[in-house]
Write a protein that holds these residues in place. Structure first.
Motif, PDB file in Angstrom:
ATOM      1  N   PHE A 283       0.818  -1.198   0.000  1.00  0.00           N
ATOM      2  CA  PHE A 283       0.000   0.000   0.000  1.00  0.00           C
ATOM      3  C   PHE A 283       0.857   1.256   0.000  1.00  0.00           C
ATOM      4  O   PHE A 283       0.366   2.361   0.049  1.00  0.00           O
ATOM      5  CB  PHE A 283      -0.911   0.020   1.240  1.00  0.00           C
ATOM      6  N   LEU A 284       2.187   1.081  -0.030  1.00  0.00           N
ATOM      7  CA  LEU A 284       3.097   2.210  -0.034  1.00  0.00           C
ATOM      8  C   LEU A 284       3.801   2.278  -1.384  1.00  0.00           C
ATOM      9  O   LEU A 284       3.883   1.294  -2.112  1.00  0.00           O
ATOM     10  CB  LEU A 284       4.151   2.055   1.079  1.00  0.00           C
ATOM     11  N   PRO A 285       4.348   3.443  -1.740  1.00  0.00           N
ATOM     12  CA  PRO A 285       5.124   3.527  -2.970  1.00  0.00           C
ATOM     13  C   PRO A 285       6.314   2.578  -2.889  1.00  0.00           C
ATOM     14  O   PRO A 285       7.145   2.693  -2.003  1.00  0.00           O
ATOM     15  CB  PRO A 285       5.584   4.992  -2.998  1.00  0.00           C
ATOM     16  N   TYR A 286       6.413   1.640  -3.812  1.00  0.00           N
ATOM     17  CA  TYR A 286       7.477   0.634  -3.748  1.00  0.00           C
ATOM     18  C   TYR A 286       7.785   0.135  -5.143  1.00  0.00           C
ATOM     19  O   TYR A 286       6.895  -0.234  -5.883  1.00  0.00           O
ATOM     20  CB  TYR A 286       7.050  -0.534  -2.857  1.00  0.00           C
ATOM     21  N   TYR A 287       9.028   0.161  -5.500  1.00  0.00           N
ATOM     22  CA  TYR A 287       9.394  -0.250  -6.846  1.00  0.00           C
ATOM     23  C   TYR A 287      10.508  -1.295  -6.864  1.00  0.00           C
ATOM     24  O   TYR A 287      11.242  -1.397  -7.819  1.00  0.00           O
ATOM     25  CB  TYR A 287       9.810   0.977  -7.665  1.00  0.00           C
ATOM     26  N   GLY A 288      10.675  -2.048  -5.791  1.00  0.00           N
ATOM     27  CA  GLY A 288      11.606  -3.154  -5.842  1.00  0.00           C
ATOM     28  C   GLY A 288      12.864  -2.962  -5.037  1.00  0.00           C
ATOM     29  O   GLY A 288      13.633  -3.900  -4.849  1.00  0.00           O
ATOM     30  N   SER A 289      13.175  -1.763  -4.543  1.00  0.00           N
ATOM     31  CA  SER A 289      14.349  -1.581  -3.716  1.00  0.00           C
ATOM     32  C   SER A 289      14.084  -2.180  -2.344  1.00  0.00           C
ATOM     33  O   SER A 289      12.945  -2.290  -1.921  1.00  0.00           O
ATOM     34  CB  SER A 289      14.682  -0.091  -3.589  1.00  0.00           C
TER      35      SER A 289
ATOM     36  N   SER B  76      11.909   4.468  -0.867  1.00  0.00           N
ATOM     37  CA  SER B  76      12.366   5.822  -0.643  1.00  0.00           C
ATOM     38  C   SER B  76      11.335   6.593   0.169  1.00  0.00           C
ATOM     39  O   SER B  76      10.142   6.294   0.133  1.00  0.00           O
ATOM     40  CB  SER B  76      12.593   6.512  -1.991  1.00  0.00           C
ATOM     41  N   LEU B  77      11.805   7.591   0.887  1.00  0.00           N
ATOM     42  CA  LEU B  77      10.882   8.451   1.623  1.00  0.00           C
ATOM     43  C   LEU B  77      10.125   9.362   0.672  1.00  0.00           C
ATOM     44  O   LEU B  77       9.214  10.057   1.081  1.00  0.00           O
ATOM     45  CB  LEU B  77      11.652   9.283   2.651  1.00  0.00           C
ATOM     46  N   LYS B  78      10.515   9.344  -0.608  1.00  0.00           N
ATOM     47  CA  LYS B  78       9.877  10.195  -1.600  1.00  0.00           C
ATOM     48  C   LYS B  78       9.779   9.434  -2.910  1.00  0.00           C
ATOM     49  O   LYS B  78      10.673   8.669  -3.259  1.00  0.00           O
ATOM     50  CB  LYS B  78      10.712  11.468  -1.783  1.00  0.00           C
ATOM     51  N   SER B  79       8.682   9.613  -3.619  1.00  0.00           N
ATOM     52  CA  SER B  79       8.533   8.970  -4.924  1.00  0.00           C
ATOM     53  C   SER B  79       7.861   9.940  -5.887  1.00  0.00           C
ATOM     54  O   SER B  79       7.223  10.905  -5.474  1.00  0.00           O
ATOM     55  CB  SER B  79       7.710   7.679  -4.810  1.00  0.00           C
TER      56      SER B  79
ATOM     57  N   GLN C  32       6.174   8.820   1.851  1.00  0.00           N
ATOM     58  CA  GLN C  32       5.941   7.395   2.075  1.00  0.00           C
ATOM     59  C   GLN C  32       4.518   7.080   2.521  1.00  0.00           C
ATOM     60  O   GLN C  32       4.088   5.931   2.472  1.00  0.00           O
ATOM     61  CB  GLN C  32       6.937   6.840   3.116  1.00  0.00           C
ATOM     62  N   ASN C  33       3.777   8.110   2.933  1.00  0.00           N
ATOM     63  CA  ASN C  33       2.377   7.917   3.316  1.00  0.00           C
ATOM     64  C   ASN C  33       1.416   8.224   2.178  1.00  0.00           C
ATOM     65  O   ASN C  33       0.213   8.281   2.377  1.00  0.00           O
ATOM     66  CB  ASN C  33       2.043   8.799   4.523  1.00  0.00           C
ATOM     67  N   LEU C  34       1.977   8.428   0.990  1.00  0.00           N
ATOM     68  CA  LEU C  34       1.208   8.741  -0.208  1.00  0.00           C
ATOM     69  C   LEU C  34       0.560  10.121  -0.140  1.00  0.00           C
ATOM     70  O   LEU C  34      -0.459  10.376  -0.762  1.00  0.00           O
ATOM     71  CB  LEU C  34       0.141   7.665  -0.488  1.00  0.00           C
ATOM     72  N   ASP C  35       1.152  11.025   0.626  1.00  0.00           N
ATOM     73  CA  ASP C  35       0.702  12.413   0.659  1.00  0.00           C
ATOM     74  C   ASP C  35       1.470  13.194  -0.398  1.00  0.00           C
ATOM     75  O   ASP C  35       2.686  13.017  -0.565  1.00  0.00           O
ATOM     76  CB  ASP C  35       0.947  13.052   2.031  1.00  0.00           C
ATOM     77  N   LEU C  36       0.773  14.082  -1.112  1.00  0.00           N
ATOM     78  CA  LEU C  36       1.434  14.915  -2.112  1.00  0.00           C
ATOM     79  C   LEU C  36       2.466  15.821  -1.460  1.00  0.00           C
ATOM     80  O   LEU C  36       2.229  16.371  -0.380  1.00  0.00           O
ATOM     81  CB  LEU C  36       0.405  15.780  -2.844  1.00  0.00           C
ATOM     82  N   MET C  37       3.603  15.965  -2.120  1.00  0.00           N
ATOM     83  CA  MET C  37       4.644  16.861  -1.654  1.00  0.00           C
ATOM     84  C   MET C  37       4.824  17.987  -2.664  1.00  0.00           C
ATOM     85  O   MET C  37       4.558  17.819  -3.857  1.00  0.00           O
ATOM     86  CB  MET C  37       5.964  16.100  -1.469  1.00  0.00           C
ATOM     87  N   HIS C  38       5.258  19.123  -2.182  1.00  0.00           N
ATOM     88  CA  HIS C  38       5.425  20.270  -3.064  1.00  0.00           C
ATOM     89  C   HIS C  38       6.584  20.077  -4.034  1.00  0.00           C
ATOM     90  O   HIS C  38       7.625  19.509  -3.683  1.00  0.00           O
ATOM     91  CB  HIS C  38       5.647  21.545  -2.254  1.00  0.00           C
ATOM     92  N   ILE C  39       6.383  20.544  -5.247  1.00  0.00           N
ATOM     93  CA  ILE C  39       7.439  20.656  -6.247  1.00  0.00           C
ATOM     94  C   ILE C  39       7.604  22.152  -6.471  1.00  0.00           C
ATOM     95  O   ILE C  39       6.822  22.775  -7.199  1.00  0.00           O
ATOM     96  CB  ILE C  39       7.068  19.932  -7.550  1.00  0.00           C
TER      97      ILE C  39
ATOM     98  N   ALA D 224      -0.316   4.389  -9.919  1.00  0.00           N
ATOM     99  CA  ALA D 224       1.047   4.001 -10.303  1.00  0.00           C
ATOM    100  C   ALA D 224       1.932   3.810  -9.075  1.00  0.00           C
ATOM    101  O   ALA D 224       2.677   2.836  -8.974  1.00  0.00           O
ATOM    102  CB  ALA D 224       1.653   5.041 -11.244  1.00  0.00           C
ATOM    103  N   VAL D 225       1.896   4.765  -8.138  1.00  0.00           N
ATOM    104  CA  VAL D 225       2.789   4.662  -6.980  1.00  0.00           C
ATOM    105  C   VAL D 225       2.252   3.702  -5.921  1.00  0.00           C
ATOM    106  O   VAL D 225       2.981   3.319  -5.012  1.00  0.00           O
ATOM    107  CB  VAL D 225       3.075   6.044  -6.352  1.00  0.00           C
ATOM    108  N   SER D 226       0.980   3.342  -6.023  1.00  0.00           N
ATOM    109  CA  SER D 226       0.404   2.374  -5.068  1.00  0.00           C
ATOM    110  C   SER D 226       0.699   0.945  -5.469  1.00  0.00           C
ATOM    111  O   SER D 226       0.561   0.023  -4.669  1.00  0.00           O
ATOM    112  CB  SER D 226      -1.112   2.563  -4.966  1.00  0.00           C
ATOM    113  N   ALA D 227       1.059   0.752  -6.738  1.00  0.00           N
ATOM    114  CA  ALA D 227       1.239  -0.611  -7.243  1.00  0.00           C
ATOM    115  C   ALA D 227       2.502  -1.243  -6.670  1.00  0.00           C
ATOM    116  O   ALA D 227       3.568  -0.640  -6.684  1.00  0.00           O
ATOM    117  CB  ALA D 227       1.316  -0.587  -8.769  1.00  0.00           C
TER     118      ALA D 227
END
Length: 478
Positions: free
Chosen positions: A62-68, A72-75, A96-103, A473-476
């Motif tokens: 349920f967290l952003p995860y891509y195999g590492s 990461s604390l950010k995705s 990491q909590n799937l909250d939007l971060m500022h760009i 995408a980031v939840s997968a």
């Protein structure tokens, strides 16, 4: 007696020494005590760490995860919206909590250019290359060490749908090739596609509920959405597992009525359906078809011209008596086939389509796109307010004023409406009311929410499908 005296002297001597060297003793004993205390706690810490690791492994999907080994604390996620009028890129960043971060100062990078992919129908390679400037801007936002783990998705909409399968497939293949050869982001052929209406509806539902912080809660706490586009209209809302089990089986290759989504640890059964040919611009053509002659009671008095949609021209003019809201409503009902189609299910919307059964997930409805745009243009709401509560009947009341307006006067009364849309403003508002009340079965006095943007972390975020696609995408999990 002598022995007792010596013992007494010895005790006194130790006491004197302790008193004399008490500072030194404290300096030595305090660190020793702290070291012993830390050693005592270490097994407990290891146990706690083990428990946390187990909990992480259970919730990792349920967290952003891509195999590492450790996420990461950010995705990031990069989403291309390849529409008919132009191409746009959205870059989102999540913690990491799937909250939007500022760009920078915004919650997303948004860049667009014209024309869209469909403008290069005869040259698929050039069509794909038109995305390069957007791709480069997106890649510059994503840190280099994170690019290989950052998904890039391309969702094409109405423009490519209208080209036909052969032309659209060639363009999509060229875009896939471009992403593999030119992009440093994580690409997949399955992520370059023409979105169907149900995908757009589902992604918009995810977007709005995410921004409202409803995801992860029970389905009855979520909101439903109606997205009125130009060619189609989508409705999506969460239903109970029991209602999902009652969903009719699709026939003739139709999409399923219910999509199962796993978001933020919660499983949702999402009723979603796309009604082709019933978007606002397509509906105009359907309403004009119902008239036996070119005269149509939905057209503003004084208009005589041609309406073009889907490559077809429709001669249209207003009746000599002017437009009529009651007669226009009859034409809108005919276009929706309210009385013509039979319902073979327990509950239907229009055209014999299963309604999803209603329920708690539909009690709070957010309506977007042309609903919001026409409400602003008709003076129903202030454009400075990106989210406003109204009632369906407000569309009819606005139509009552507009439908008696002559075309020559409409421009000054409704200055925010484009000249090409002015003759059909009465038709549009009547159709929107009829769609909500007769089509979707909403009470005319039910409170609904018109939405353009939603406030999130003190910033306004567009209520559109790309954010929903990014969240997927980031939840997968991989």
């Amino acid at each position: 007696m002598l022995k007792r005296s010596r013992q007494q002297q010895y005790k006194e001597s130790l006491s004197d020494m302790a008193q004399r060297y008490r500072g030194v003793i404290l300096v030595i004993t305090v660190p020793l005590f702290l070291i012993c205390f830390v050693l005592l706690l270490m097994p407990m810490a290891r146990s706690s760490s083990s428990s946390s690791s187990d909990a992480f492994q259970q919730n990792r999907k349920f967290l952003p995860y891509y195999g590492s080994p450790v996420p990461s604390l950010k995705s990031y996620a990069v989403i291309f919206d390849a529409g008919s009028s132009g191409s746009r890129v959205h870059v989102f960043s999540f913690d990491q909590n799937l909250d939007l971060m500022h760009i920078g100062k915004e919650l997303e990078l948004f860049v667009q250019l014209k024309p869209g992919l469909s403008a290069y129908a005869k040259d698929p390679k050039v069509a794909a290359q038109s995305l390069i400037p957007l791709l480069e801007k997106a890649e510059n936002i994503v840190p280099q060490k994170m690019r290989k783990d950052t998904p890039v998705k391309v969702g094409a909409t109405a423009g490519l749908r209208q080209l036909g399968n052969d032309a659209s497939e060639k363009i999509l293949q060229a875009v896939k090739d471009l992403m593999k050869s030119r992009s440093s982001l994580k690409s997949d052929d399955n992520w370059v596609t023409v979105l169907d209406g149900t995908q757009e509806g589902a992604y918009l539902w995810v977007t709005i509920n995410y921004l409202l912080k409803r995801l992860g809660k029970k389905y009855s706490d979520t909101v439903g959405v109606v997205d009125l586009g130009g060619g189609s209209v989508q409705m999506a809302y969460a239903i109970s597992e029991a209602e999902a089990a009652k969903a009719p089986k699709p026939t003739n290759g139709d999409d399923t009525y219910v999509k199962e989504l796993l978001l933020m640890g919660t499983k949702y059964y999402l009723y979603v359906h796309s009604y082709l040919h019933h978007g606002l611009l397509a509906a105009r053509a359907e309403i004009l078809k119902t008239s036996k002659s070119s005269e149509n009671p939905c057209v503003l008095s004084g208009y005589n011209g041609v309406y073009t949609y889907g490559g077809k021209d429709y001669k249209v003019s207003s009746p000599s008596s002017g437009s009529s809201i009651s007669k226009c409503r009859q034409e809108a009902r005919k276009a929706l086939r309210i009385n013509e189609s039979t319902c073979s299910h327990e509950k239907c919307t229009f055209g014999g389509i299963w309604s999803g059964g209603g329920g708690h997930g539909q009690k709070d409805m957010f309506v977007a796109s042309f609903f919001y745009d026409r409400a602003v243009q008709a003076g129903l709401i202030d454009a400075s307010k990106p989210i406003v509560k109204i009632q369906p009947i407000d569309f009819q009341e606005a139509a009552e004023h507009i439908c008696v307006t002559k075309l020559e006067d409409a421009g000054s009364k409704y200055p925010h409406v484009e000249a090409s849309d002015l003759p059909y403003l009465c038709m549009d508002l009547v159709y929107e009311f009829t769609l909500l009340v007769d089509g979707f079965g909403l009470d005319p006095l039910q409170e609904i929410t018109l939405v353009k943007k939603v406030e999130y972390q003190n910033s306004l975020v567009e209520a559109a499908w790309p954010l929903g696609s990014a969240i997927e995408a980031v939840s997968a999990a991989t």
